[in-house]
Write a protein that holds these residues in place. Sequence first.
Motif, PDB file in Angstrom:
ATOM      1  N   UNK A  42       1.219  -1.318   0.207  1.00  0.00           N
ATOM      2  CA  UNK A  42      -0.149   0.104  -0.336  1.00  0.00           C
ATOM      3  C   UNK A  42       0.833   1.146  -0.440  1.00  0.00           C
ATOM      4  N   UNK A  43       1.943   1.142   0.899  1.00  0.00           N
ATOM      5  CA  UNK A  43       2.573   2.649   0.520  1.00  0.00           C
ATOM      6  C   UNK A  43       3.102   2.529  -0.550  1.00  0.00           C
ATOM      7  N   UNK A  44       3.839   1.639  -0.573  1.00  0.00           N
ATOM      8  CA  UNK A  44       4.316   1.527  -2.222  1.00  0.00           C
ATOM      9  C   UNK A  44       3.818   2.608  -3.157  1.00  0.00           C
ATOM     10  N   UNK A  56       3.589   6.397  -3.455  1.00  0.00           N
ATOM     11  CA  UNK A  56       4.791   6.723  -2.573  1.00  0.00           C
ATOM     12  C   UNK A  56       5.343   8.500  -2.437  1.00  0.00           C
ATOM     13  N   UNK A  57       4.134   8.639  -3.921  1.00  0.00           N
ATOM     14  CA  UNK A  57       4.569   9.994  -4.582  1.00  0.00           C
ATOM     15  C   UNK A  57       3.526  10.652  -4.000  1.00  0.00           C
ATOM     16  N   UNK A  58       3.133   9.958  -3.192  1.00  0.00           N
ATOM     17  CA  UNK A  58       1.816  11.290  -2.531  1.00  0.00           C
ATOM     18  C   UNK A  58       2.113  11.507  -1.343  1.00  0.00           C
ATOM     19  N   UNK A 102      11.344  18.165   0.299  1.00  0.00           N
ATOM     20  CA  UNK A 102      11.184  16.896   1.537  1.00  0.00           C
ATOM     21  C   UNK A 102      10.270  15.860   0.762  1.00  0.00           C
ATOM     22  N   UNK A 103       9.506  16.024  -0.369  1.00  0.00           N
ATOM     23  CA  UNK A 103       8.305  15.229  -1.110  1.00  0.00           C
ATOM     24  C   UNK A 103       9.218  14.203  -1.782  1.00  0.00           C
ATOM     25  N   UNK A 104      10.280  14.858  -2.381  1.00  0.00           N
ATOM     26  CA  UNK A 104      11.474  14.356  -3.386  1.00  0.00           C
ATOM     27  C   UNK A 104      11.762  13.062  -2.213  1.00  0.00           C
ATOM     28  N   UNK A 105      12.338  13.792  -1.273  1.00  0.00           N
ATOM     29  CA  UNK A 105      13.520  12.996  -0.974  1.00  0.00           C
ATOM     30  C   UNK A 105      12.954  11.814  -0.173  1.00  0.00           C
ATOM     31  N   UNK A 106      11.461  12.117   0.244  1.00  0.00           N
ATOM     32  CA  UNK A 106      10.726  10.911   0.993  1.00  0.00           C
ATOM     33  C   UNK A 106      10.280   9.492  -0.177  1.00  0.00           C
TER      34      UNK A 106
END
Length: 445
Positions: free
Chosen positions: A335-337, A340-342, A353-357
């Motif tokens: 589910x997390x995969x 991942x982009x959100x 921060x979003x890109x690093x996550x």
Amino acid sequence: MIGFFATYKEHYNALLRLGIPIVIGQLGMIILGFADTMMVGQHSTIELAAASFVNNVFTLAIIFSTGFSYGLTPIVGSLFGKGDSTGAGQALKNSLAANILVALLITFIMFVIYLNVHNFGQPKELLPLIRPYFLILLASLIFVLIFNSFKQFADGITDTKASMWILLIGNTLHIILNYLLIYGKLGLPEMGLMGAGLSTLISRILMALAFAGIFLYSKRYAIYLKGFKLKGFSHSIFKRLNELGWPIALQMGMETASFTFSTVMVGWLGSIALASHQVMLTISSLCFMIYYGMGAAIAVRVSNFRGQNDIVNVRRSAYAGFHIIAMMAVISAGSIFLLRNYLGGMFTDSPEVSQTVVALIFPFLLYQFGDGTQITFANALRGIADVKPMMYIAFISYFLISIPAGYFFGFILNWGIVGIWMSFPFGLSSAGIMFYLRFRKRTLL
């Protein structure tokens, strides 16, 4: 396949009945963690970075303290399996005394850390936010330990619903107070990160008081009051609590320390990396707490059968729990995969921060199976009260493997924060394999 399912069906059902209320309670804590991170992050990215450092330092203290309180579960679980309600009540009284003493010790240690927080290499602009937030969380530690004593007792007698409801109600109150105090609603001052800390303190006090009230005044616990009200303390029980509690605390503390040291190393990379680290730790804790909720059920179930000297069902309970946690790992990681982009955007509006996550998702996925394995068999060993070897396994896995690997990947190979996170699969998988081998050896028929 049918025969395999029939062997474990009874244990699947029992573990789910015990574990689901614990998991729901843990989910309440996770939702709280998400709410804390989201609300603080939306208020200010620099506050999110400060919260990351303080929360991870306190996670080490709380997990260590919680590990010590886990020494009560095999004692109460075994007494419950034998039908000894007086002994179980007396064990709770001794546990409260021991946990309060540990809370005072940990509070002193954390205060020393507070006095030296400027020496941890964190960005200087965070220190004015870190210091007051640190002190508020420090005041709440003793209430965490009092709550844990009652929770481990309730879990040991298979009443996992009481802590579920207290956690759900207490965390709901916490989220409401967060909203009011962080943003300054209903005429209250806008306190930002300090508001998040104050709501934490208030909710922890109320949850400890609520559990104490349930134990003292509800019919469900009346049969245990006789042992609880006995004059004085039992030297043998107090000694046993310490024999079990300290090894568990050290094992869990070393595991958490590997994450805490990683937070310190990530802080060397700057505020953006630290904020990203906090987001991913919040997501990671979702999986960890779900697994650990079921792991707690494994410990209870195993300790009950150990009290009856039923080794066959000790093994079957542990293996059934492993099957359930493995399935949880597949579902949660998948589910997390997909999301991942959100994920980064849920916590902050910072594109960096979003890109690093997103970059940290791969090492996160790698360690889910190892994490589930080490949780399963650490709790199984706790259930049979075989806890001392866990300290040595944890030291090897986290201090000799995980932390050095994080520094090597992150700074020697210059992989940065991704390299630091690549150390987690090595440490957790090593621990899981060694805990499993120890449990299999100790339960050979």
